[in-house]
Design an enzyme around this catalytic site. Sequence first.
Site, short mmCIF file in Angstrom:
data_model
loop_
_atom_site.label_atom_id
_atom_site.label_comp_id
_atom_site.label_asym_id
_atom_site.label_seq_id
_atom_site.Cartn_x
_atom_site.Cartn_y
_atom_site.Cartn_z
N HIS A 1 0.84 -1.19 0.00
CA HIS A 1 0.00 0.00 0.00
C HIS A 1 0.88 1.24 0.00
O HIS A 1 2.02 1.22 0.44
CB HIS A 1 -0.90 0.02 1.24
CG HIS A 1 -1.95 -1.04 1.21
ND1 HIS A 1 -3.09 -0.92 0.45
CD2 HIS A 1 -2.03 -2.23 1.82
CE1 HIS A 1 -3.83 -2.00 0.61
NE2 HIS A 1 -3.20 -2.82 1.43
N ARG A 45 19.49 -6.45 7.38
CA ARG A 45 20.78 -6.00 6.88
C ARG A 45 21.65 -7.24 6.63
O ARG A 45 21.44 -8.29 7.25
CB ARG A 45 21.49 -5.11 7.91
CG ARG A 45 20.77 -3.80 8.13
CD ARG A 45 21.54 -2.92 9.06
NE ARG A 45 21.51 -3.50 10.39
CZ ARG A 45 22.08 -2.98 11.45
NH1 ARG A 45 22.76 -1.87 11.34
NH2 ARG A 45 22.00 -3.56 12.63
#
Length: 147
Positions: free
Chosen positions: A58, A125
């Site tokens: 969205h 990460r």
Amino acid sequence: MSLSCGMVPGHDLGPDSILRIGGGCSIGRGSHIVAHQSIDIGDHVFTGPYVYITDQNHVYDDPDVPIGRQWPRNSPVSIGSGSWLGAGAIILPGTTLGRQCVVAGGAVVRGEFPDHSVVAGVPARRVRGYSPELGWHTPVTQDATMR
């Protein structure tokens, strides 16, 4: 497990594949793969339970329009052959994982990661990598907590 491609029944999905799952894959129980534009999962990819993979999200561009009424945005997802996605991992639109990557359980992944990456965290990460010169190693980072 659920697989979803397209938006509504009878929707013309075009000539290209929307979802491709390679050979020898194992998708964990309770996982969801929601494809609107392009999700490509290589061969021999394994996932733990409750993994969520999507190529659509969205948007909230217009602050005066409810988020659910704004047209969503798509971005292709690619998961390289031989990769492993841990339990509860979330793979967001625009993610590219190279070959033989490991995604830690519960990680929220967006971005591009090279072959032989280990990614973890929220947001995810790269916490380990492999190169022929160094073997498995911790990538150099400016964040002292990652050393």
